[in-house]
Design an enzyme around this catalytic site. Structure first.
Site: not given
Ligand code: NAD
Length: 272
Positions: A45, A122-123, A150, A162-164
Protein backbone atom coordinates in the site's frame (compact mmCIF):
# COMPACT_ATOMS: atom_id res chain seq x y z
CA UNK A 1 -1.53 1.62 -24.14
CA UNK A 2 1.27 3.46 -22.33
CA UNK A 3 2.37 1.82 -19.09
CA UNK A 4 4.59 2.88 -16.21
CA UNK A 5 5.98 0.46 -13.63
CA UNK A 6 6.48 1.92 -10.17
CA UNK A 7 8.22 -0.42 -7.72
CA UNK A 8 9.66 0.00 -4.24
CA UNK A 9 13.36 -0.67 -3.66
CA UNK A 10 13.01 -4.14 -2.15
CA UNK A 11 14.84 -6.88 -4.07
CA UNK A 12 11.65 -8.89 -4.56
CA UNK A 13 9.77 -5.91 -6.02
CA UNK A 14 12.70 -5.06 -8.31
CA UNK A 15 12.78 -8.68 -9.57
CA UNK A 16 9.03 -8.58 -10.31
CA UNK A 17 9.51 -5.23 -12.04
CA UNK A 18 12.21 -6.69 -14.30
CA UNK A 19 10.03 -9.69 -15.20
CA UNK A 20 7.00 -7.53 -15.90
CA UNK A 21 9.05 -5.10 -17.98
CA UNK A 22 10.24 -7.98 -20.22
CA UNK A 23 6.67 -9.23 -20.68
CA UNK A 24 5.48 -5.74 -21.62
CA UNK A 25 8.27 -5.30 -24.17
CA UNK A 26 7.56 -8.76 -25.70
CA UNK A 27 3.90 -7.82 -26.10
CA UNK A 28 4.67 -4.41 -27.59
CA UNK A 29 3.25 -2.25 -24.80
CA UNK A 30 4.71 1.25 -24.75
CA UNK A 31 6.63 1.91 -21.54
CA UNK A 32 6.18 5.56 -20.66
CA UNK A 33 6.96 6.74 -17.13
CA UNK A 34 6.06 10.37 -17.90
CA UNK A 35 2.60 10.19 -19.56
CA UNK A 36 1.24 6.72 -18.76
CA UNK A 37 -2.35 5.52 -19.18
CA UNK A 38 -1.83 2.80 -16.57
CA UNK A 39 0.59 2.78 -13.63
CA UNK A 40 1.40 -0.68 -12.27
CA UNK A 41 2.77 -0.45 -8.73
CA UNK A 42 4.82 -3.27 -7.22
CA UNK A 43 5.21 -3.43 -3.44
CA UNK A 44 2.51 -2.70 -0.90
CA UNK A 45 0.00 0.00 0.00
CA UNK A 46 2.90 2.35 0.79
CA UNK A 47 4.19 1.94 -2.79
CA UNK A 48 0.75 2.70 -4.19
CA UNK A 49 0.59 5.80 -1.95
CA UNK A 50 3.97 6.96 -3.32
CA UNK A 51 2.87 6.31 -6.92
CA UNK A 52 -0.35 8.24 -6.28
CA UNK A 53 1.65 11.27 -5.15
CA UNK A 54 4.14 10.87 -8.01
CA UNK A 55 1.30 11.00 -10.59
CA UNK A 56 -0.94 13.36 -8.56
CA UNK A 57 -1.06 15.92 -11.42
CA UNK A 58 -2.22 13.30 -13.93
CA UNK A 59 -5.05 11.65 -12.00
CA UNK A 60 -7.59 12.25 -14.76
CA UNK A 61 -5.60 10.29 -17.35
CA UNK A 62 -4.05 7.58 -15.17
CA UNK A 63 -5.50 4.33 -13.87
CA UNK A 64 -3.59 2.40 -11.20
CA UNK A 65 -3.07 -1.34 -10.76
CA UNK A 66 -1.47 -2.58 -7.54
CA UNK A 67 0.68 -5.74 -7.37
CA UNK A 68 1.67 -6.78 -3.85
CA UNK A 69 4.89 -8.56 -3.02
CA UNK A 70 3.93 -9.12 0.62
CA UNK A 71 0.48 -9.38 2.19
CA UNK A 72 -2.73 -8.44 0.38
CA UNK A 73 -3.04 -4.68 0.60
CA UNK A 74 -5.96 -2.33 0.46
CA UNK A 75 -4.87 -0.86 -2.86
CA UNK A 76 -3.10 -3.90 -4.27
CA UNK A 77 -5.30 -6.57 -5.87
CA UNK A 78 -2.72 -8.73 -7.67
CA UNK A 79 -0.22 -11.15 -6.21
CA UNK A 80 3.30 -11.13 -7.69
CA UNK A 81 2.80 -14.70 -9.00
CA UNK A 82 -0.21 -13.54 -11.05
CA UNK A 83 1.59 -11.16 -13.41
CA UNK A 84 0.87 -13.36 -16.48
CA UNK A 85 -2.87 -12.94 -15.80
CA UNK A 86 -2.32 -9.23 -15.28
CA UNK A 87 -0.59 -8.88 -18.66
CA UNK A 88 -3.50 -10.73 -20.36
CA UNK A 89 -5.98 -8.38 -18.63
CA UNK A 90 -4.01 -5.34 -19.78
CA UNK A 91 -3.99 -6.68 -23.37
CA UNK A 92 -7.77 -6.97 -23.41
CA UNK A 93 -8.26 -3.71 -21.52
CA UNK A 94 -11.67 -2.10 -22.05
CA UNK A 95 -10.88 1.01 -19.99
CA UNK A 96 -13.17 -0.05 -17.12
CA UNK A 97 -12.26 1.57 -13.86
CA UNK A 98 -13.36 2.03 -10.29
CA UNK A 99 -12.76 5.34 -8.54
CA UNK A 100 -12.49 6.45 -4.93
CA UNK A 101 -12.80 9.83 -3.17
CA UNK A 102 -9.78 11.90 -2.17
CA UNK A 103 -9.18 14.47 0.54
CA UNK A 104 -8.31 18.06 -0.38
CA UNK A 105 -6.15 19.78 2.23
CA UNK A 106 -5.82 23.55 1.93
CA UNK A 107 -3.42 25.23 4.36
CA UNK A 108 -2.99 28.90 5.18
CA UNK A 109 0.51 29.36 6.64
CA UNK A 110 1.44 32.53 8.55
CA UNK A 111 4.46 33.14 6.29
CA UNK A 112 2.62 33.11 2.95
CA UNK A 113 -0.42 34.96 1.55
CA UNK A 114 -1.27 32.01 -0.71
CA UNK A 115 -2.90 28.80 0.48
CA UNK A 116 -1.00 25.60 -0.18
CA UNK A 117 -2.97 22.60 -1.36
CA UNK A 118 -2.29 18.92 -0.87
CA UNK A 119 -4.22 15.83 -1.87
CA UNK A 120 -4.50 12.76 0.36
CA UNK A 121 -5.47 9.25 -0.58
CA UNK A 122 -5.52 7.93 3.02
CA UNK A 123 -5.53 10.79 5.50
CA UNK A 124 -4.05 13.98 6.81
CA UNK A 125 -3.15 14.49 10.45
CA UNK A 126 -2.26 17.52 12.53
CA UNK A 127 -0.08 16.91 15.59
CA UNK A 128 2.19 18.92 17.83
CA UNK A 129 5.59 17.78 19.03
CA UNK A 130 6.54 19.79 22.07
CA UNK A 131 3.28 20.45 23.88
CA UNK A 132 -0.44 19.72 23.91
CA UNK A 133 -2.00 20.52 20.57
CA UNK A 134 -4.80 23.06 20.89
CA UNK A 135 -7.00 23.78 17.91
CA UNK A 136 -10.48 25.05 17.26
CA UNK A 137 -12.46 22.66 15.08
CA UNK A 138 -15.14 24.02 12.74
CA UNK A 139 -17.60 21.95 10.73
CA UNK A 140 -19.27 23.67 7.78
CA UNK A 141 -17.87 27.00 9.01
CA UNK A 142 -19.43 26.70 12.51
CA UNK A 143 -17.25 26.31 15.60
CA UNK A 144 -17.77 22.78 16.93
CA UNK A 145 -15.20 22.34 19.72
CA UNK A 146 -11.81 23.34 21.06
CA UNK A 147 -9.60 20.25 20.85
CA UNK A 148 -6.74 19.59 23.27
CA UNK A 149 -4.59 16.50 22.94
CA UNK A 150 -2.01 14.85 20.71
CA UNK A 151 -3.68 15.49 17.37
CA UNK A 152 -6.48 14.93 14.89
CA UNK A 153 -6.77 12.69 11.85
CA UNK A 154 -9.04 13.38 8.85
CA UNK A 155 -9.41 10.39 6.57
CA UNK A 156 -10.96 9.35 3.28
CA UNK A 157 -13.18 6.25 3.03
CA UNK A 158 -10.31 4.13 1.63
CA UNK A 159 -8.04 5.59 4.30
CA UNK A 160 -10.54 4.61 7.00
CA UNK A 161 -8.87 1.19 7.31
CA UNK A 162 -5.41 2.74 7.81
CA UNK A 163 -4.36 5.15 10.61
CA UNK A 164 -8.01 6.06 11.26
CA UNK A 165 -8.79 2.47 12.23
CA UNK A 166 -5.92 2.37 14.74
CA UNK A 167 -7.51 5.44 16.35
CA UNK A 168 -10.85 3.66 16.81
CA UNK A 169 -12.46 5.25 13.74
CA UNK A 170 -15.15 3.50 11.74
CA UNK A 171 -14.44 1.58 8.55
CA UNK A 172 -16.30 3.45 5.78
CA UNK A 173 -17.42 1.93 2.47
CA UNK A 174 -15.70 3.84 -0.36
CA UNK A 175 -18.99 4.41 -2.22
CA UNK A 176 -19.70 7.04 0.44
CA UNK A 177 -18.18 10.43 -0.36
CA UNK A 178 -17.54 11.40 3.26
CA UNK A 179 -14.67 12.41 5.51
CA UNK A 180 -13.99 11.16 9.00
CA UNK A 181 -12.35 12.97 11.93
CA UNK A 182 -10.69 10.81 14.58
CA UNK A 183 -9.03 12.08 17.72
CA UNK A 184 -5.47 11.23 18.76
CA UNK A 185 -5.18 11.25 22.55
CA UNK A 186 -7.70 13.95 23.44
CA UNK A 187 -7.70 15.49 26.94
CA UNK A 188 -11.07 15.17 28.61
CA UNK A 189 -11.77 16.25 32.17
CA UNK A 190 -13.91 18.76 34.08
CA UNK A 191 -12.19 21.65 32.32
CA UNK A 192 -11.52 20.48 28.78
CA UNK A 193 -14.02 18.61 26.65
CA UNK A 194 -14.11 17.15 23.15
CA UNK A 195 -16.70 14.88 21.56
CA UNK A 196 -14.34 11.90 22.07
CA UNK A 197 -15.97 9.95 19.25
CA UNK A 198 -14.97 9.68 15.60
CA UNK A 199 -17.25 11.82 13.40
CA UNK A 200 -18.31 11.19 9.83
CA UNK A 201 -18.86 14.43 7.98
CA UNK A 202 -21.37 14.82 5.12
CA UNK A 203 -20.15 15.16 1.51
CA UNK A 204 -20.80 18.89 1.16
CA UNK A 205 -19.50 19.88 4.57
CA UNK A 206 -15.97 21.01 5.18
CA UNK A 207 -13.76 20.79 8.24
CA UNK A 208 -11.56 23.64 9.45
CA UNK A 209 -8.80 23.57 12.07
CA UNK A 210 -7.53 26.86 13.48
CA UNK A 211 -4.60 25.88 15.72
CA UNK A 212 -3.13 28.04 18.45
CA UNK A 213 0.16 29.86 17.89
CA UNK A 214 3.38 27.84 17.48
CA UNK A 215 5.52 26.60 14.65
CA UNK A 216 6.05 23.09 16.01
CA UNK A 217 2.90 21.57 14.53
CA UNK A 218 3.36 18.62 12.21
CA UNK A 219 1.03 18.27 9.28
CA UNK A 220 1.00 14.88 7.58
CA UNK A 221 -0.51 13.97 4.22
CA UNK A 222 -0.34 10.18 3.74
CA UNK A 223 3.37 9.32 4.15
CA UNK A 224 4.58 12.93 3.81
CA UNK A 225 5.05 15.31 6.74
CA UNK A 226 5.45 19.09 6.83
CA UNK A 227 7.14 20.77 9.81
CA UNK A 228 8.22 24.07 11.28
CA UNK A 229 5.75 26.51 9.79
CA UNK A 230 3.10 28.36 11.71
CA UNK A 231 -0.32 27.24 10.50
CA UNK A 232 -3.21 29.74 10.63
CA UNK A 233 -5.88 27.46 9.19
CA UNK A 234 -6.36 24.08 7.52
CA UNK A 235 -9.44 23.30 5.50
CA UNK A 236 -10.42 19.73 4.59
CA UNK A 237 -12.94 18.88 1.87
CA UNK A 238 -13.84 15.94 -0.31
CA UNK A 239 -11.80 16.71 -3.43
CA UNK A 240 -13.36 17.07 -6.89
CA UNK A 241 -10.55 14.78 -8.05
CA UNK A 242 -10.70 11.01 -7.61
CA UNK A 243 -8.25 8.14 -7.95
CA UNK A 244 -9.02 5.58 -10.69
CA UNK A 245 -8.06 1.91 -10.58
CA UNK A 246 -8.21 -0.38 -13.64
CA UNK A 247 -11.05 -2.76 -12.92
CA UNK A 248 -9.86 -6.12 -14.27
CA UNK A 249 -10.92 -7.80 -11.09
CA UNK A 250 -12.74 -6.42 -8.15
CA UNK A 251 -12.49 -7.60 -4.58
CA UNK A 252 -15.70 -6.87 -2.67
CA UNK A 253 -14.87 -4.19 -0.10
CA UNK A 254 -16.10 -6.06 2.98
CA UNK A 255 -14.29 -9.21 1.80
CA UNK A 256 -11.08 -7.16 1.65
CA UNK A 257 -11.68 -5.85 5.17
CA UNK A 258 -12.38 -9.38 6.37
CA UNK A 259 -9.22 -10.72 4.67
CA UNK A 260 -7.05 -7.96 6.13
CA UNK A 261 -8.30 -7.85 9.69
CA UNK A 262 -10.18 -11.03 10.55
CA UNK A 263 -8.91 -13.78 8.24
CA UNK A 264 -11.01 -16.26 6.33
CA UNK A 265 -9.26 -19.47 7.34
CA UNK A 266 -11.73 -22.15 8.39
CA UNK A 267 -9.49 -23.10 11.31
CA UNK A 268 -10.12 -19.63 12.75
CA UNK A 269 -13.78 -20.51 13.10
CA UNK A 270 -15.01 -22.10 16.29
CA UNK A 271 -18.28 -23.91 16.59
CA UNK A 272 -20.93 -21.70 18.13
P1 NAD B 1 3.76 1.68 5.59
O1 NAD B 1 3.92 1.26 4.18
O2 NAD B 1 4.60 1.09 6.64
O3 NAD B 1 2.23 1.56 5.94
C1 NAD B 1 1.85 1.30 7.21
C2 NAD B 1 0.77 0.22 7.17
O4 NAD B 1 -0.45 0.80 6.77
C3 NAD B 1 1.02 -0.94 6.20
O5 NAD B 1 0.72 -2.14 6.86
C4 NAD B 1 0.03 -0.69 5.05
O6 NAD B 1 -0.40 -1.87 4.40
C5 NAD B 1 -1.09 -0.06 5.83
N1 NAD B 1 -2.00 0.73 5.02
C6 NAD B 1 -1.69 1.79 4.23
N2 NAD B 1 -2.81 2.25 3.66
C7 NAD B 1 -3.82 1.48 4.11
C8 NAD B 1 -5.22 1.48 3.89
N3 NAD B 1 -5.79 2.38 3.12
N4 NAD B 1 -5.95 0.55 4.55
C9 NAD B 1 -5.39 -0.36 5.37
N5 NAD B 1 -4.08 -0.41 5.60
C10 NAD B 1 -3.32 0.50 4.99
O7 NAD B 1 4.01 3.22 5.77
P2 NAD B 1 3.79 4.33 4.75
O8 NAD B 1 4.15 3.92 3.39
O9 NAD B 1 4.45 5.54 5.29
O10 NAD B 1 2.22 4.45 4.85
C11 NAD B 1 1.65 5.59 5.33
C12 NAD B 1 0.37 5.21 5.99
O11 NAD B 1 0.68 4.56 7.22
C13 NAD B 1 -0.41 6.42 6.37
O12 NAD B 1 -1.22 6.87 5.32
C14 NAD B 1 -1.19 5.93 7.56
O13 NAD B 1 -2.48 5.53 7.20
C15 NAD B 1 -0.43 4.73 8.06
N6 NAD B 1 -0.04 4.98 9.44
C16 NAD B 1 -0.65 4.25 10.39
C17 NAD B 1 -0.39 4.50 11.71
C18 NAD B 1 -1.10 3.68 12.74
O14 NAD B 1 -1.90 2.83 12.36
N7 NAD B 1 -0.86 3.94 14.02
C19 NAD B 1 0.51 5.49 12.10
C20 NAD B 1 1.12 6.22 11.11
C21 NAD B 1 0.82 5.96 9.76
Amino acid sequence: MKIAIFANKRAKSQAVKKKLYQKFVERHFVIDDKEPDVVVTIGGDGTLLSAFHHYEDKLEQVRFVGVHTGHLGFYTDWRDDEIDDLVISLQSDNRQSISYPLLEVSVKYADSPRRERYLALNESTLKRNSATMVTDVYIGGELFERFRGDGLCVSTPTGSTAYNKSLGGAVVHPNLEVLQIAEIGSINNRVFRTLSSPMIVAPNDWITFRPGKGSDFVLTVDSESYHNRQICEIQYKVSKKRIYFAKYRHTHFWRRVQDAFIGTEDENRMDL
